[in-house]
Design a protein around this motif. Structure first.
Motif, PDB file in Angstrom:
ATOM      1  N   VAL A  87      -5.933   4.462  -2.771  1.00 56.94           N
ATOM      2  CA  VAL A  87      -4.168   4.988  -1.707  1.00 56.94           C
ATOM      3  C   VAL A  87      -3.493   4.347  -2.629  1.00 56.94           C
ATOM      4  N   LYS A  88      -3.226   2.973  -3.764  1.00 53.30           N
ATOM      5  CA  LYS A  88      -2.038   2.987  -4.321  1.00 53.30           C
ATOM      6  C   LYS A  88      -1.954   4.253  -5.110  1.00 53.30           C
ATOM      7  N   ALA A 140      -0.273   6.669  -3.123  1.00 55.26           N
ATOM      8  CA  ALA A 140       0.720   6.008  -3.076  1.00 55.26           C
ATOM      9  C   ALA A 140       1.958   6.240  -4.038  1.00 55.26           C
ATOM     10  N   ASP A 141       1.531   5.535  -4.829  1.00 55.80           N
ATOM     11  CA  ASP A 141       2.501   5.497  -6.221  1.00 55.80           C
ATOM     12  C   ASP A 141       2.893   6.483  -6.532  1.00 55.80           C
ATOM     13  N   GLU A 194       3.007   9.512  -4.899  1.00 58.24           N
ATOM     14  CA  GLU A 194       3.699  10.075  -3.876  1.00 58.24           C
ATOM     15  C   GLU A 194       5.653  10.331  -4.060  1.00 58.24           C
ATOM     16  N   ALA A 195       5.511   8.274  -4.259  1.00 55.63           N
ATOM     17  CA  ALA A 195       6.532   7.910  -4.517  1.00 55.63           C
ATOM     18  C   ALA A 195       7.346   8.859  -5.584  1.00 55.63           C
ATOM     19  N   THR A 252       7.198   1.343  -9.164  1.00 55.04           N
ATOM     20  CA  THR A 252       7.388   2.493  -8.144  1.00 55.04           C
ATOM     21  C   THR A 252       8.044   1.257  -7.035  1.00 55.04           C
ATOM     22  N   ASP A 284       6.646  -0.660  -4.597  1.00 57.22           N
ATOM     23  CA  ASP A 284       5.871  -1.415  -3.944  1.00 57.22           C
ATOM     24  C   ASP A 284       5.465  -2.064  -5.382  1.00 57.22           C
ATOM     25  N   TYR A 326      -4.627   2.242   5.706  1.00 60.50           N
ATOM     26  CA  TYR A 326      -4.146   2.726   5.189  1.00 60.50           C
ATOM     27  C   TYR A 326      -3.995   4.365   6.260  1.00 60.50           C
TER      28      TYR A 326
END
Length: 383
Positions: free
Chosen positions: A47-48, A51-52, A54-55, A260, A262, A355
């Motif tokens: 998931v992390k 997300a990274d 995608e960012a 990122t 996050d 998530y």
């Protein structure tokens, strides 16, 4: 290639097997329990990472390699250009040099190789008889086969006289920018470097002199009839220049990790050839998916093997009569599978629930359905 075989028979009593199986229960319990955090960590990692990526895909900007805009320091950039160097790399064994980004030496030795195949047979009373056939053959191998560990002595391999090695250019440029050693190590477009007969004329390995055999530098008498201890070396290079594509954080006139939103780091990425930022992020997403499934399979495997090891004493006791033991072993397999699969799915769902709640609910429902079906089939078989 020379091949020969030797057979070894090993007997193990039922009591010895029982003691061993009882000892394996603790290992099985540990494997079973550790599988849960491994699976949970794997889902969190996936998931992390997603997300990274995608960012990064949303933030990346394509820039020219011909100039550097200091105002983009710390930003994620994408660029395509030719990696080049003026460094001259020299192999320490052969002494041959090349103007290249990278120089790789591959070493193989002709040696004895041991392979084994075992067949286990259960005996009345709970004991077993294991017949192992060791086969010895000669072949080329890049890894050293330690003949002192062979089951049968007499197939002796001499020490490996040289090891493989990769040299990277220290100064590599990409237009107005420079590449870090981390990025240079990702340029993997190797091609064979033709042996230089003049450079190798005086090279020896032990008492073996060098000669050219195709793409290889051969150390031995006759490449057509190799002997144990003969060595062949192949040199490969990454040409300068080589076109590359990069996605990385801009750090002055070089590249580094990108932070990122996050506050995690997205590592620098290089691929050989002309690739758009979208193509590179698609590849990274595919790799993330593959790694996620690998961790899931590993977690399930740990849980399943742990269950099998925990149930092992029951199988060993039943092996007093081999037919019954085989039946119980099949039951242990089914039980382990029926327990491990739904628990794996449930753990994956828990890992995703914060998530991706919709996917998590679906996985929980699937796991519950499999468990319910297993219980229903078990009750039906009893009835």
């Amino acid at each position: 290639m020379i091949a020969m075989a030797v057979t070894e028979v090993e007997h193990e009593s039922g009591f010895s097997r029982l003691i061993s199986s009882i000892g394996s229960v603790l290992i099985g319990v540990v494997l079973f329990l550790v599988a849960f955090p491994v699976l949970f960590w794997g889902e969190g990692r996936a998931v992390k990472r997603a997300a990274d990526l995608e960012a990064g895909s949303s933030a990346v900007a394509t820039v020219s390699v011909d100039s550097v805009d200091g105002g983009q320091d710390g930003e994620l950039v994408h660029c395509v250009g030719e990696a080049a160097t003026s460094d001259n790399l020299t192999d320490s064994v052969i002494g041959q040099s090349a103007a290249a980004l990278r120089l790789r030496r591959s070493v193989e030795m002709y040696q004895w190789i041991e392979t084994s195949e075992s067949t286990k047979r259960k005996k009345l009373g709970g004991g077993t008889e294991t017949v192992t056939t060791y086969t010895y053959s000669t072949d080329w191998s890049a890894s050293y086969e330690d003949s002192t560990e062979f089951a049968e002595l007499g197939h002796d391999n001499p020490p490996m006289p040289a090891e493989g090695e990769t040299l990277d250019a220290q100064t590599v440029t990409l237009g107005a920018r420079s590449l870090s050693p981390e990025l240079v190590s990702q340029i993997d477009d190797f091609t064979v470097l033709a042996p230089d007969t003049e450079a190798i004329a005086s090279v020896t390995l032990g008492d073996r002199s060098a000669s050219v055999s195709g793409d290889y530098i051969y150390f031995g008498v006759d490449p057509a009839m190799p002997e144990v201890g003969d060595v062949r070396i192949k040199l490969e290079t990454v040409a300068s220049p080589t076109q590359v594509s990069i996605v990385a954080g801009q750090a002055g006139e070089t590249f580094g990790s990108w932070t990122t939103p996050d506050d995690r780091e997205l590592e620098p990425r290089l691929e050989v050839g002309n690739h758009s930022a979208d193509e590179m992020f698609a590849q990274m997403n595919d790799e993330n998916t593959m790694m996620t499934w690998i961790i899931r399979v590993v977690g399930f495997g740990m849980m399943f093997i742990g269950m099998m090891m925990t149930l092992r004493p029951l199988v060993v006791v039943a092996d007093v009569v081999p037919f019954i033991g085989s039946f119980i072993e099949g039951g242990a397999f089914l039980i382990s599978f029926a327990v491990s699969l739904p628990l794996t799915l449930a753990t994956i769902a828990v890992g995703w629930i914060f998530y991706r709640p919709l996917l998590a609910i679906g996985l929980l429902a699937l796991g519950a359905g499999i468990l319910f079906l297993g219980i229903k089939m078990k009750r039906k078989s009893k009835g």
